[in-house]
Design a protein around this motif. Sequence first.
Motif, PDB file in Angstrom:
ATOM      1  N   VAL A 278      26.693   1.372  61.987  1.00 54.24           N
ATOM      2  CA  VAL A 278      25.762   2.322  61.379  1.00 54.24           C
ATOM      3  C   VAL A 278      24.362   1.718  61.239  1.00 54.24           C
ATOM      4  N   ALA A 279      24.281   0.460  60.806  1.00 57.51           N
ATOM      5  CA  ALA A 279      22.979  -0.177  60.622  1.00 57.51           C
ATOM      6  C   ALA A 279      22.265  -0.360  61.952  1.00 57.51           C
ATOM      7  N   TRP A 280      22.997  -0.796  62.971  1.00 61.87           N
ATOM      8  CA  TRP A 280      22.379  -1.008  64.284  1.00 61.87           C
ATOM      9  C   TRP A 280      21.849   0.302  64.855  1.00 61.87           C
ATOM     10  N   ARG A 281      22.618   1.374  64.693  1.00 59.14           N
ATOM     11  CA  ARG A 281      22.156   2.666  65.209  1.00 59.14           C
ATOM     12  C   ARG A 281      20.915   3.148  64.470  1.00 59.14           C
ATOM     13  N   GLN A 282      20.855   2.927  63.178  1.00 55.16           N
ATOM     14  CA  GLN A 282      19.703   3.370  62.402  1.00 55.16           C
ATOM     15  C   GLN A 282      18.437   2.605  62.773  1.00 55.16           C
ATOM     16  N   PHE A 283      18.553   1.293  62.910  1.00 55.91           N
ATOM     17  CA  PHE A 283      17.372   0.465  63.105  1.00 55.91           C
ATOM     18  C   PHE A 283      17.040   0.166  64.572  1.00 55.91           C
ATOM     19  N   CYS A 284      18.036   0.162  65.441  1.00 52.97           N
ATOM     20  CA  CYS A 284      17.794  -0.269  66.825  1.00 52.97           C
ATOM     21  C   CYS A 284      17.947   0.837  67.868  1.00 52.97           C
ATOM     22  N   ASN A 285      18.752   1.834  67.593  1.00 50.56           N
ATOM     23  CA  ASN A 285      18.972   2.903  68.567  1.00 50.56           C
ATOM     24  C   ASN A 285      19.234   4.207  67.825  1.00 50.56           C
ATOM     25  N   PRO A 286      18.192   4.791  67.216  1.00 52.66           N
ATOM     26  CA  PRO A 286      18.362   5.979  66.370  1.00 52.66           C
ATOM     27  C   PRO A 286      18.926   7.168  67.142  1.00 52.66           C
ATOM     28  N   PHE A 287      19.643   8.018  66.409  1.00 48.35           N
ATOM     29  CA  PHE A 287      20.206   9.226  66.999  1.00 48.35           C
ATOM     30  C   PHE A 287      19.120  10.269  67.212  1.00 48.35           C
ATOM     31  N   GLY A 288      19.140  10.903  68.364  1.00 46.64           N
ATOM     32  CA  GLY A 288      18.149  11.941  68.634  1.00 46.64           C
ATOM     33  C   GLY A 288      18.396  13.214  67.851  1.00 46.64           C
ATOM     34  N   ALA A 289      19.661  13.499  67.518  1.00 45.96           N
ATOM     35  CA  ALA A 289      20.002  14.748  66.826  1.00 45.96           C
ATOM     36  C   ALA A 289      20.200  14.534  65.334  1.00 45.96           C
ATOM     37  N   PHE A 290      19.545  13.515  64.778  1.00 48.90           N
ATOM     38  CA  PHE A 290      19.699  13.150  63.370  1.00 48.90           C
ATOM     39  C   PHE A 290      18.303  12.902  62.803  1.00 48.90           C
ATOM     40  N   GLU A 291      17.888  13.730  61.850  1.00 51.46           N
ATOM     41  CA  GLU A 291      16.537  13.613  61.300  1.00 51.46           C
ATOM     42  C   GLU A 291      16.580  13.504  59.774  1.00 51.46           C
ATOM     43  N   GLN A 292      15.700  12.649  59.239  1.00 48.72           N
ATOM     44  CA  GLN A 292      15.581  12.482  57.795  1.00 48.72           C
ATOM     45  C   GLN A 292      14.117  12.493  57.385  1.00 48.72           C
ATOM     46  N   SER A 293      13.868  12.911  56.157  1.00 50.38           N
ATOM     47  CA  SER A 293      12.525  12.794  55.612  1.00 50.38           C
ATOM     48  C   SER A 293      12.222  11.320  55.393  1.00 50.38           C
ATOM     49  N   THR A 294      10.974  10.998  55.178  1.00 47.97           N
ATOM     50  CA  THR A 294      10.599   9.601  54.945  1.00 47.97           C
ATOM     51  C   THR A 294      11.320   9.034  53.732  1.00 47.97           C
ATOM     52  N   ALA A 295      11.406   9.826  52.668  1.00 47.89           N
ATOM     53  CA  ALA A 295      12.063   9.360  51.442  1.00 47.89           C
ATOM     54  C   ALA A 295      13.552   9.120  51.670  1.00 47.89           C
ATOM     55  N   ASP A 296      14.209  10.049  52.381  1.00 48.48           N
ATOM     56  CA  ASP A 296      15.640   9.891  52.640  1.00 48.48           C
ATOM     57  C   ASP A 296      15.898   8.726  53.583  1.00 48.48           C
ATOM     58  N   ALA A 297      15.044   8.551  54.583  1.00 52.88           N
ATOM     59  CA  ALA A 297      15.211   7.427  55.506  1.00 52.88           C
ATOM     60  C   ALA A 297      15.050   6.100  54.768  1.00 52.88           C
ATOM     61  N   ASP A 298      14.066   6.041  53.874  1.00 50.38           N
ATOM     62  CA  ASP A 298      13.871   4.815  53.088  1.00 50.38           C
ATOM     63  C   ASP A 298      15.106   4.495  52.255  1.00 50.38           C
ATOM     64  N   SER A 299      15.677   5.520  51.623  1.00 55.21           N
ATOM     65  CA  SER A 299      16.872   5.332  50.800  1.00 55.21           C
ATOM     66  C   SER A 299      18.046   4.883  51.651  1.00 55.21           C
ATOM     67  N   HIS A 300      18.221   5.545  52.784  1.00 52.44           N
ATOM     68  CA  HIS A 300      19.318   5.210  53.691  1.00 52.44           C
ATOM     69  C   HIS A 300      19.204   3.770  54.188  1.00 52.44           C
ATOM     70  N   GLU A 301      18.027   3.375  54.605  1.00 51.87           N
ATOM     71  CA  GLU A 301      17.817   2.031  55.138  1.00 51.87           C
ATOM     72  C   GLU A 301      17.989   0.958  54.061  1.00 51.87           C
ATOM     73  N   THR A 302      17.564   1.255  52.849  1.00 50.07           N
ATOM     74  CA  THR A 302      17.736   0.310  51.744  1.00 50.07           C
ATOM     75  C   THR A 302      19.215   0.029  51.501  1.00 50.07           C
ATOM     76  N   VAL A 303      20.029   1.098  51.531  1.00 51.51           N
ATOM     77  CA  VAL A 303      21.467   0.939  51.331  1.00 51.51           C
ATOM     78  C   VAL A 303      22.087   0.125  52.464  1.00 51.51           C
ATOM     79  N   LEU A 304      21.704   0.417  53.699  1.00 55.50           N
ATOM     80  CA  LEU A 304      22.289  -0.282  54.846  1.00 55.50           C
ATOM     81  C   LEU A 304      21.994  -1.773  54.800  1.00 55.50           C
ATOM     82  N   VAL A 305      20.752  -2.139  54.507  1.00 54.90           N
ATOM     83  CA  VAL A 305      20.391  -3.555  54.433  1.00 54.90           C
ATOM     84  C   VAL A 305      21.151  -4.230  53.299  1.00 54.90           C
TER      85      VAL A 305
END
Length: 240
Positions: free
Chosen positions: A104-131
């Motif tokens: 999940v972390a690699w896909r988010q940071f290195c090869n994002p999904f084309g059919a998956f979109e998040q707002s800046t706030a949601d992406a920040d929250s998601h990435e914080t959890v993954l790290v």
Amino acid sequence: MSADYVRRLEQGRSHPSAGVVKAIARALRVGRAEYEELCALAGYAAADGLVPTDLGPGATRLLERFPDTPMVVSDAAMNVVAVNTAFLALEHWNLTGERWEWNVAWRQFCNPFGAFEQSTADADSHETVLVAQVKAALLRYPGDASLAALVDELRSRSRRFDSLWRAPRPVAAYESSATFTQSDGDSVTLVGNLIAIPGDDLAAVMLTATPSSRDATRLAEVVGAAAGPAVIKVGQLGPG
């Protein structure tokens, strides 16, 4: 082990070897968390020191009891262990053929999904959890070569991941929202909640829509049109 030896262990008159501790844990069929606690009490590190990847009965029951709720189960390193048919029905997890395509972390940071979109706030929250999840896993399993390689890959390929790794932020909430676009062009917005499964050191993400909303109706349509098992184990070669 003889009955006398077991008696001495129970009375604290003998100290078990690391092999005996592992044998006792296997005989008692304890979960990963209990095994690590047993090792710690005996003064040993867990024998293999590897991130556990067994699906386990708890995660299996969770997938079986919520077949209409898109769900993904991952190990401590955020490698996907299993999904359900409802999750695959969202049609966003395309396979890349690369080593970490089910991380999940690699896909988010290195090869994002084309059919998956998040707002800046949601992406920040998601990435914080993954790290935070990956960093915690490395602290618990410092001897896992595959996990160490994943961290090196993430830090070298993603400036964003490396920045959060060096200056981690506190996790405010273990949830975030995302919009999934299907092959017919329609989309559905869902909230993902991270749920810990501590006995096996796994985590599940459940994706739900706001009750009585347009997204709830669309999710029911997408899931209702899909057919398949409640538990689908995945790995390097994809669903199987």
